[in-house]
Write a protein that holds these residues in place. Structure first.
Motif, PDB file in Angstrom:
ATOM      1  N   ALA A  71       0.834  -1.207   0.000  1.00 18.73           N
ATOM      2  CA  ALA A  71       0.000   0.000   0.000  1.00 18.73           C
ATOM      3  C   ALA A  71       0.865   1.252   0.000  1.00 18.73           C
ATOM      4  CB  ALA A  71      -0.925  -0.004   1.217  1.00 18.73           C
ATOM      5  N   LEU A  94       0.701   3.963  -3.043  1.00 18.04           N
ATOM      6  CA  LEU A  94       0.278   5.324  -2.743  1.00 18.04           C
ATOM      7  C   LEU A  94       1.364   6.340  -3.070  1.00 18.04           C
ATOM      8  CD1 LEU A  94      -1.588   4.743   0.660  1.00 18.04           C
ATOM      9  CD2 LEU A  94      -2.613   5.196  -1.575  1.00 18.04           C
ATOM     10  N   GLN A 146      -7.380   3.443   4.458  1.00 19.61           N
ATOM     11  CA  GLN A 146      -7.654   2.490   3.380  1.00 19.61           C
ATOM     12  C   GLN A 146      -7.956   1.079   3.898  1.00 19.61           C
ATOM     13  OE1 GLN A 146      -7.179   5.527   1.464  1.00 19.61           O
ATOM     14  NE2 GLN A 146      -6.688   4.083  -0.142  1.00 19.61           N
ATOM     15  N   ASP A 150      -3.653   5.289  -6.104  1.00 22.13           N
ATOM     16  CA  ASP A 150      -4.274   5.556  -4.807  1.00 22.13           C
ATOM     17  C   ASP A 150      -5.632   4.900  -4.588  1.00 22.13           C
ATOM     18  OD1 ASP A 150      -5.680   7.070  -6.591  1.00 22.13           O
ATOM     19  OD2 ASP A 150      -5.256   9.002  -5.642  1.00 22.13           O
ATOM     20  N   ASP A 151      -6.134   4.142  -5.563  1.00 18.57           N
ATOM     21  CA  ASP A 151      -7.416   3.455  -5.370  1.00 18.57           C
ATOM     22  C   ASP A 151      -7.121   2.075  -4.776  1.00 18.57           C
ATOM     23  OD1 ASP A 151      -9.978   2.591  -5.354  1.00 18.57           O
ATOM     24  OD2 ASP A 151     -10.287   2.649  -7.518  1.00 18.57           O
ATOM     25  N   VAL A 152      -6.727   2.086  -3.510  1.00 17.16           N
ATOM     26  CA  VAL A 152      -6.243   0.889  -2.827  1.00 17.16           C
ATOM     27  C   VAL A 152      -7.100   0.619  -1.589  1.00 17.16           C
ATOM     28  CG1 VAL A 152      -4.273  -0.189  -1.659  1.00 17.16           C
ATOM     29  CG2 VAL A 152      -3.890   1.379  -3.571  1.00 17.16           C
ATOM     30  N   THR A 153      -7.542  -0.613  -1.445  1.00 14.74           N
ATOM     31  CA  THR A 153      -8.283  -1.032  -0.253  1.00 14.74           C
ATOM     32  C   THR A 153      -7.599  -2.249   0.349  1.00 14.74           C
ATOM     33  OG1 THR A 153     -10.369  -0.272  -1.201  1.00 14.74           O
ATOM     34  CG2 THR A 153     -10.509  -1.807   0.647  1.00 14.74           C
ATOM     35  N   ILE A 187      -2.172   5.246   5.082  1.00 13.25           N
ATOM     36  CA  ILE A 187      -2.672   3.909   4.761  1.00 13.25           C
ATOM     37  C   ILE A 187      -3.850   3.518   5.645  1.00 13.25           C
ATOM     38  CG2 ILE A 187      -2.030   1.446   4.741  1.00 13.25           C
ATOM     39  CD1 ILE A 187       0.858   2.423   4.148  1.00 13.25           C
TER      40      ILE A 187
END
Length: 484
Positions: free
Chosen positions: A11, A15, A88, A20-23, A85
């Motif tokens: 992550a 980032l 997220q 940045d579209d991180v889960t 982070i």
């Protein structure tokens, strides 16, 4: 999947580079992975603190030379907070399946609230990173009647802090890394402690001491931290050198270990029972200066006879002896070679990763499996280290994932899939490097029943970093985008 050190590493890498579209989906109520779950007395790292940390998030000071569990968990949390982070992360979420859709060329991730049998939630992703690691699922011994024990029992990785061991008759099954840390902590508290050993261990000294103030002062300078990490890096690679060359450097390691162990076990009979019967480095070499002395306490007994069965009163060993205890602690490690299984993971054509791994887990550089487009593993097959810092490997893997996803973007593709011939060629080279090493000289949790090592990297940390530094387009098949 997973918000331990692997999930945090990838992550952070994504980032930092604008992806940045991180889960992050985490089954536990908080981040930390193994350092969240392993809260047994004495839990600590056997890699020096300045190396068991991210190169991009270096602390100026640590409390201990070898950090304790609470400080490591705190470091993971402060790093996730500082790098953005934490927002997220979705906690208390157990992933049940990851399924590739050949039509949309996306992944569908299904999950439900941890501990619930309620409805599943679906998420659609362009890429999936499985950061569940190798030290996630507790393993229990294959002992007849294990559930018949009438006393209290639990696994060291799920320590029951509501149970007071003081004044109790306690059995610890196992003498691996967890046991060597918890046994010295509980031995002074219990009425009697029976330690059941399957095989002995090679030990090197590790004093649990606080970080020298002078060193912490020096570490305020970034250049000093870099130099100290580099020194630790090369120093710790010496253990890998011993394992790779057992007939030369391995003998030196064995002599140093034997000298340490003889000093700590002056009683010849106890020494005989505790002594390993395999070459130095074949199994994990343990760092401890207080486990062997704990075995000399008058209220501690080391039992080397195999446990034949469990009864309501306690274990019965092969010699017919009943060991009556109030509590059994299973310090028996983890189901390491299953990786993310039994999570259902289905790739192209609906094929499951369990089918692909029927004869043992494998992946290109431990990261990608053919037929599973844009699916990445952190701490996957053959990326464990017997002497180095796993965080070093995780950083290299995270950078590889980021470069692969940037390659997908530049190609205007939906996903990329490592070519089977590339994975097979790498696997042949990897397995060839195990020949003649100490890893191959005994059975261990690193290996499958047929003798293949599916856990460890067979070389040095620097070699792994070099091999993962470039993502070569020719190694992949690119899947063009489709309308969703």
């Amino acid at each position: 999947m997973g918000a331990g050190f692997g999930g945090i590493a990838v992550a952070a890498e994504l980032l930092r580079h604008g992806l940045d579209d991180v889960t992050l989906l985490e089954a536990a109520p908080q981040l930390g992975g193994t350092w969240h779950h392993n809260r047994y007395p004495g839990a600590a790292c056997d890699v020096p603190s300045h190396l068991y940390s991210y190169s991009f998030a270096q602390r100026a000071s640590w409390a201990h030379v070898f950090s304790h569990q609470d400080e490591i968990l705190g470091y993971a949390q402060e790093t996730a907070d500082a790098l953005g982070i934490t927002p997220q992360i979705v906690t208390d979420t157990t992933v049940t399946s990851c399924t590739w859709d050949d039509g949309t060329r996306t992944w569908t991730v299904r999950s439900r609230r941890t501990g619930s049998d309620g409805p599943e939630e679906e998420r659609v992703a362009d890429a999936v990173v499985l950061a569940t690691g190798q030290l996630d699922k507790p393993a229990f011994p294959a002992v007849e009647g294990l559930s018949e024990f009438a006393g209290h029992s639990f696994h060291s990785a799920r320590w029951d802090h509501d149970y007071d061991v003081r004044g109790k008759r306690v059995a610890v099954i196992g003498t691996g890394a967890s046991a060597t840390q918890l046994v010295p902590e509980i031995a002074p508290l219990v009425a009697h402690l029976t330690v059941f050993q399957r095989t002995g261990n090679w030990f090197l000294p590790r004093r649990d001491r606080r970080m020298p103030a002078a060193l912490n002062r020096a570490m305020r300078w970034p250049w000093a931290r870099r130099a100290w990490r580099r020194l630790l890096h090369h120093g710790i690679e010496l253990l890998t050198l011993c394992i790779r060359h057992p007939r030369t450097f391995g003998r030196i390691g064995a002599l140093l270990s034997a000298a340490h162990m003889r000093r700590q076990l002056p009683d010849p009979e106890l020494r005989r029972r505790a002594w390993p019967d395999y070459p130095f480095g074949c199994k994990r070499v343990l760092l401890s200066s207080d486990f062997l002395p704990a075995l000399r306490r008058p209220n501690v007994e080391l039992v080397t006879d195999r446990i034949a069965r469990m009864t309501p009163e306690g274990p019965v060993t092969e010699d017919g002896r009943l060991h009556e205890v109030d509590c059994v602690i299973h310090a028996t490690g983890f189901r390491t070679n299953t990786f993310m299984l039994p999570m259902e993971v289905r790739g192209a054509g609906g094929r499951s990763i369990g089918e692909v791994w029927a004869d043992g887990a494998r992946a290109h550089l431990g990261i990608m499996v053919p037929g599973f487009p844009s699916l990445f593993l952190m701490y996957g097959p053959n990326t464990n280290t017997s002497g180095g810092s796993i965080l070093f490997f995780l950083e290299a893997q995270a950078a590889y994932v980021r470069r692969a996803l940037e390659l997908v973007r530049r190609a205007g593709a939906a996903a990329l899939d490592v070519r089977p011939e590339v994975e097979k060629a790498g696997l042949r080279d990897l397995r060839a490097r195990f020949r003649g090493t100490a890893w191959q000289s005994c059975s261990s949790w690193y290996r499958t029943p047929d003798g293949r090592n599916v856990a460890n990297w067979p070389g040095y940390m620097r070699e792994y970093a070099a091999r993962t530094r470039r993502v070569t387009p020719a190694d992949f098949r690119f899947l063009p985008s489709r309308e969703r």
